[in-house]
Design an enzyme around this catalytic site. Structure first.
Site, PDB file in Angstrom:
ATOM      1  N   ASN A 119      33.386   3.222  21.782  1.00 32.24           N
ATOM      2  CA  ASN A 119      32.905   1.840  21.646  1.00 32.24           C
ATOM      3  C   ASN A 119      32.456   1.536  20.238  1.00 32.24           C
ATOM      4  O   ASN A 119      31.970   2.395  19.508  1.00 32.24           O
ATOM      5  CB  ASN A 119      31.792   1.564  22.666  1.00 32.24           C
ATOM      6  CG  ASN A 119      30.402   1.793  22.089  1.00 32.24           C
ATOM      7  OD1 ASN A 119      29.852   0.929  21.386  1.00 32.24           O
ATOM      8  ND2 ASN A 119      29.845   2.959  22.340  1.00 32.24           N
ATOM      9  N   SER A 184      22.934   4.455  16.332  1.00 29.55           N
ATOM     10  CA  SER A 184      24.222   3.861  16.705  1.00 29.55           C
ATOM     11  C   SER A 184      25.133   3.870  15.485  1.00 29.55           C
ATOM     12  O   SER A 184      24.715   3.466  14.394  1.00 29.55           O
ATOM     13  CB  SER A 184      24.034   2.426  17.193  1.00 29.55           C
ATOM     14  OG  SER A 184      23.509   2.444  18.488  1.00 29.55           O
ATOM     15  N   THR A 187      26.488  -0.007  13.489  1.00 29.41           N
ATOM     16  CA  THR A 187      25.790  -0.916  12.578  1.00 29.41           C
ATOM     17  C   THR A 187      25.707  -0.168  11.262  1.00 29.41           C
ATOM     18  O   THR A 187      25.073   0.894  11.193  1.00 29.41           O
ATOM     19  CB  THR A 187      24.379  -1.260  13.101  1.00 29.41           C
ATOM     20  OG1 THR A 187      24.518  -1.986  14.316  1.00 29.41           O
ATOM     21  CG2 THR A 187      23.594  -2.101  12.102  1.00 29.41           C
TER      22      THR A 187
END
Ligand SMILES: Cc1cc2nc3c(=O)[nH]c(=O)nc-3n(C[C@H](O)[C@H](O)[C@H](O)COP(=O)(O)O)c2cc1C
Length: 366
Positions: A119, A184, A187
């Site tokens: 993802n 993550s 970003t």
């Protein structure tokens, strides 16, 4: 045993684009949650309770140690109904201060041959204000609720402490624990905040608004070098209430192997993003073992949990709680109950009265 989800529902969902399938499943859950009596029916069908599963951490009571990982319910639309599936806790978010649309679609891909997902959602979410309104409307929380906080795509890194703190302050009333997400991969620059000084500034800024002493955890990347994790541990032990290990990986070897297994190596849609599911399990487990060896800080273990044996391995490695995301996509809504039943069985086989290890250790000392 193969479930109805795996034989009937998953083949239908897997015909849809992965994000569309997620939206369909979420819509079904919202609908189910709104029907009178439906939550009780879901709970009777899916949830499993047993005193051996219960655990207490940070003064919170968890009916079982199996939670929902961040990213599945980014805007807390499902937080009311998800406990009925048998989760012992729910983590909503990642939420950023401002709403943002995230990356262009397609941004969520399946790799079934590798039991993985790829993802690059990029923190699509409705922002802190919308999250506050939703959580306020939710009222009582049947299981502990965590709020995972991140940084807007266009935020200046120097503003990170103020932005994390502002987001925390807006939401602190409505969550039972909080997670500072600095891991993550979607970003740009976010993972640079895993630097000791930068992270310390963020944690200190949040502490300034944490009069209620809510537990504030830090979620790390499985790609963090072991020396870096070791260097961070003194700060984390002093300033964080726990760790979430781990987020998705961008390790090129793991990605290559997963893409190769699915014959997707050359497909443009599969060229960027974080990998979750089976391929991330060993790296995440290694981080859990390392962190546990260095500090008694509570750990939520997450990454590639599909079976009770997987969850047991995390708990035995030193995690107090576990979470699932990819497993839910492949195994369906029965997963939390399956894991809970299996964990009770495993605890009995190992002669342990409790599933969660701190209790086992405490009992062993008693
Ligand atoms: C589609 C998707 C979206 C995610 N979004 C977030 C997120 O917003 N914040 C976060 O901390 N982790 C996010 N994650 C990471 C998961 O919370 C979890 O750490 C990771 O997927 C490993 O667990 P799993 O193997 O059970 O999926 C996301 C994962 C997936 C698959």
């Amino acid at each position: 045993m193969t479930s109805i989800y795996e034989t009937l529902i998953r083949p239908l969902l897997f015909r849809l684009d992965a994000e569309a399938a997620h939206e369909a499943a979420a819509a079904a859950l919202v609908l189910a949650g709104s029907l009178p009596g439906a939550r009780a029916l879901l709970s009777a069908a899916f949830a499993h309770s047993d005193p051996a599963l219960e655990t207490e951490l940070w003064g919170l009571r968890f009916p079982n140690p199996v939670g929902l990982a961040a990213g599945f319910d980014k805007d807390a639309r499902l937080a009311g109904v998800l406990p009925a599936l048998g989760f012992g806790f729910i983590e909503v978010g990642t939420v950023t201060w401002d709403a943002q649309p995230g990356t262009l679609r397609p941004r969520l891909m399946r790799l079934p041959e590798a039991r993985a997902l790829l993802n690059r959602m990029g923190f699509n979410n409705a922002g802190a204000e919308a999250m506050a309104a939703r959580l306020k409307a939710l009222g009582a929380r049947p299981v502990p609720l965590g709020v995972n906080i991140g940084l807007n795509k266009d935020a200046d890194q120097d503003d990170a402490p103020a932005l994390y703190a502002k987001t925390f302050a807006r939401l602190s009333l409505f969550g039972d624990y909080f997670v500072v997400n600095v891991s993550s991969p979607n970003t740009q620059g976010l993972r640079l905040l895993q630097d000791k000084l930068k992270l310390e500034r963020i944690l200190l800024a949040i502490a300034g608004y944490n009069g209620d002493k809510k537990p504030v955890l830090v979620k790390l990347s499985p790609d963090l070098a072991s020396e870096s994790l070791e260097a961070l541990m003194p700060l984390l032990s002093e300033r964080a209430a726990g760790l979430v290990l781990c987020n998705t990986t961008i390790d090129p070897h793991l990605r290559e192997a997963a893409l190769e297994a699915g014959g997707r190596r050359r497909e443009p849609a599969f060229q960027a993003g974080g990998l979750s599911g089976a391929p991330v399990r060993e790296a995440a487990l290694a981080r859990v073992r390392q962190a546990r060896a260095l500090s008694p800080l509570p750990i939520i273990g997450v990454g590639g949990i599909f079976t009770a044996a997987d969850a047991w391995e995390y708990l035995s490695a030193g995690a107090s709680l576990v979470q699932v995301y990819s497993g839910l996509v492949y195994k369906g809504p029965g997963l939390p109950g399956q894991l809970c039943r299996g964990l009770v069985r495993l605890a009995r086989e190992h002669g342990a009265a409790k599933v969660s290890p701190p209790r086992r250790a405490a009992e062993a000392r008693a």
